[in-house]
Design an enzyme around this catalytic site. Structure first.
Site, mmCIF file in Angstrom:
data_model
loop_
_atom_site.group_PDB
_atom_site.id
_atom_site.type_symbol
_atom_site.label_atom_id
_atom_site.label_comp_id
_atom_site.label_asym_id
_atom_site.label_seq_id
_atom_site.Cartn_x
_atom_site.Cartn_y
_atom_site.Cartn_z
ATOM 1 C CB SER A 69 -0.919 0.019 1.236
ATOM 2 O OG SER A 69 -1.792 -1.086 1.253
ATOM 3 C CG HIS A 87 -5.585 -1.693 4.251
ATOM 4 N ND1 HIS A 87 -6.252 -2.691 3.564
ATOM 5 C CD2 HIS A 87 -5.059 -0.872 3.303
ATOM 6 C CE1 HIS A 87 -6.135 -2.489 2.269
ATOM 7 N NE2 HIS A 87 -5.417 -1.391 2.082
#
Length: 489
Positions: A337, A427
């Site tokens: 990410s 997340h």
């Protein structure tokens, strides 16, 4: 069908002609601007007036005609089908309207279709009296019903006709940027978000795999909506849909050819530390029979109008289940990410991070940037030394300080109990943990601008997801030992 089409055409023509006539001076001559030019009239005041004032888009006459159509759509005594016909006529007119005229529609929806304050007050008083008695439940029901505005029923009528759901999602997308400047619109936005949260519940969504064999019109949507790593060409897209990749999206029956959110996955043998090989079109596909790790490297929401409606966590859960069934060897599910807020945060917080260092670390950093005395070093020197991060060594004093700051940012920087970084918030809120920082993980110009090229792996440990969520609710971010060590460093 012909009668319905003619009816809609007549209604649209009536609304448009009214607005045109008013603009030309027919019962709609523009009146002088009010003495207090900054004060806008409410729709209640405008509906009672004769003349249009200042920068008002629709004259009182046109506004009354528009309100009549909205009221016809919301009327309790008409069927949903009949109400939807009136709503569709307004939607057709809205599609042709100018931005200022659309704003008048928003204000009508907010001010003319609110809950009845007298009824709400009476229901509230009735509930307060009934608390603790056998009538409490009935009084609560009455209060709940009083709080439901006619606007809810009107919006539901818009959702009935074909294309109505698309209309409402686009309307909210247009509305959202105006909320800070115009608090009158907050009620309309809240009602839309509430309805969307129900209509787009995961129970009504379909998970589909997107492949190179999917319709071209759908593949074009992937190119259009990709928000993390731009898709540069059809060759780039084909690489992301190759045999060692998977792409899944959530779809709604009323928006059948629009992915609401989609995720791109790479099937690999270990945790990925760089986006470059994953996006390399020339790279040969990996042997998926040996894959043990699924890397979620891009997750993109596609509909601005659905902001606040959360289905990303459900998407990941469903994809994990789907991949596990197809590839029993998969043991690790993680992301690669970006850290989009890191560089801007460090620019503001570098002084505080410098002050938190020991004398030894300050001396090491001073030497690394060419300043003899630590007390003479300025934060601008540090930030300037980081300007070309790809030329630095991750193990150098400056590289280690940058990793320390990034680890602190992800593990410790919270706002209202949630991670400051938007991707971390997503997340970690879904139960992942901060697993590893990757030096030069994204060497692109965008990656350098956002996070000095750093990327992060969030690990989804399926047995500890609920534990990590509970931990975050207590204000503590789940991190690996490696990240803990960097935070201390």
């Amino acid at each position: 069908m012909t009668n319905a089409t003619n009816w809609i055409a007549r209604s649209v023509s009536r609304l448009r002609s009214a607005a045109t006539a008013d603009a030309s001076g027919d019962s709609g001559t523009v009146a002088p601007a009010p003495r207090k030019s900054g004060v806008q009239r409410t729709t209640h005041e405008r509906l009672q007036a004769t003349l249009r004032r200042g920068h008002e888009a629709l004259s009182p006459r046109a506004l009354r005609k528009l309100l009549a159509d909205l009221q016809a759509a919301a009327a309790v005594q008409v069927s949903e089908v009949e109400g939807a016909r009136h709503a569709q006529a307004v939607a057709v007119w809205y599609a042709q309207a100018q931005p200022e005229e659309r704003q008048d529609v928003w204000w009508l929806l907010c001010e003319q279709f609110a809950s009845d304050p007298v009824r709400v007050q009476a229901a509230r008083q009735g509930y307060e009296v009934a608390v603790g008695t056998e009538d409490e439940a009935q009084a609560e029901i009455a209060l709940r019903r009083a709080l439901v505005s006619p606007r809810i029923r009107l919006l539901q009528r818009f959702a009935v006709f074909p294309g109505g759901m698309r209309f409402l999602v686009d309307l909210r997308a247009e509305l959202l940027p105006r909320l800070k400047a115009d608090k009158r619109l907050l009620a309309l936005d809240a009602d839309l978000e509430q309805l969307f949260s129900t209509w787009f519940d995961v129970a009504f969504l379909e998970l589909r795999r997107l492949s190179w064999d999917s319709p071209a019109s759908l593949l074009e949507k992937l190119i259009q909506y990709e928000a993390v790593h731009d898709i540069r060409s059809w060759g780039d897209l084909k690489n992301r849909l190759d045999s060692d990749r998977r792409c899944y999206g959530f779809f709604h029956p009323n928006l059948p050819n629009e992915p609401l959110i989609f995720v791109e996955v790479a099937l690999v043998e270990s945790l990925s530390n760089s986006i470059t090989p994953l996006l390399d079109e020339a790279a040969a596909p990996a042997d998926i029979s040996r894959a043990s790790t699924a890397i979620f490297y891009s997750i993109s929401n596609t509909q601005t109008g659905l902001r606040g409606v959360s289905f990303g966590d459900s998407l990941i859960k469903h994809v994990v289940e789907t991949l596990s069934a197809e590839f029993p060897r998969l043991r690790t599910f993680a992301t690669l990410s970006p850290i989009p807020g890191f560089r801007s945060w460090l620019n503001k917080q570098a002084s505080a991070r410098w002050e938190s260092l020991t004398e030894k670390r300050r001396a090491e950093l001073s030497k690394a940037v060419g300043v003899v005395a630590p007390q003479t070093l300025e934060v601008t020197h540090l930030l300037a030394a980081l300007d070309k991060p790809l030329e630095l060594d991750a193990k150098s004093a400056l590289g280690q300080w940058l990793l320390h700051c990034a680890a602190h940012y992800l593990a410790c920087e919270l706002q209202a109990g949630k991670p400051l970084d938007p991707v971390a918030r997503f997340h970690l809120g879904n139960g992942a943990r901060v697993e590893r920082l990757n030096w030069a993980g994204d060497p692109s110009a965008k990656g350098i601008k956002q996070s000095y090229g750093l990327m992060v792996n969030y690990l989804y440990d399926l047995k500890r997801i609920d534990k990590h969520r509970a931990q975050l609710a207590q204000g503590r971010v789940a991190v690996s030992r490696e990240i803990e060590g960097l935070c201390r460093g």
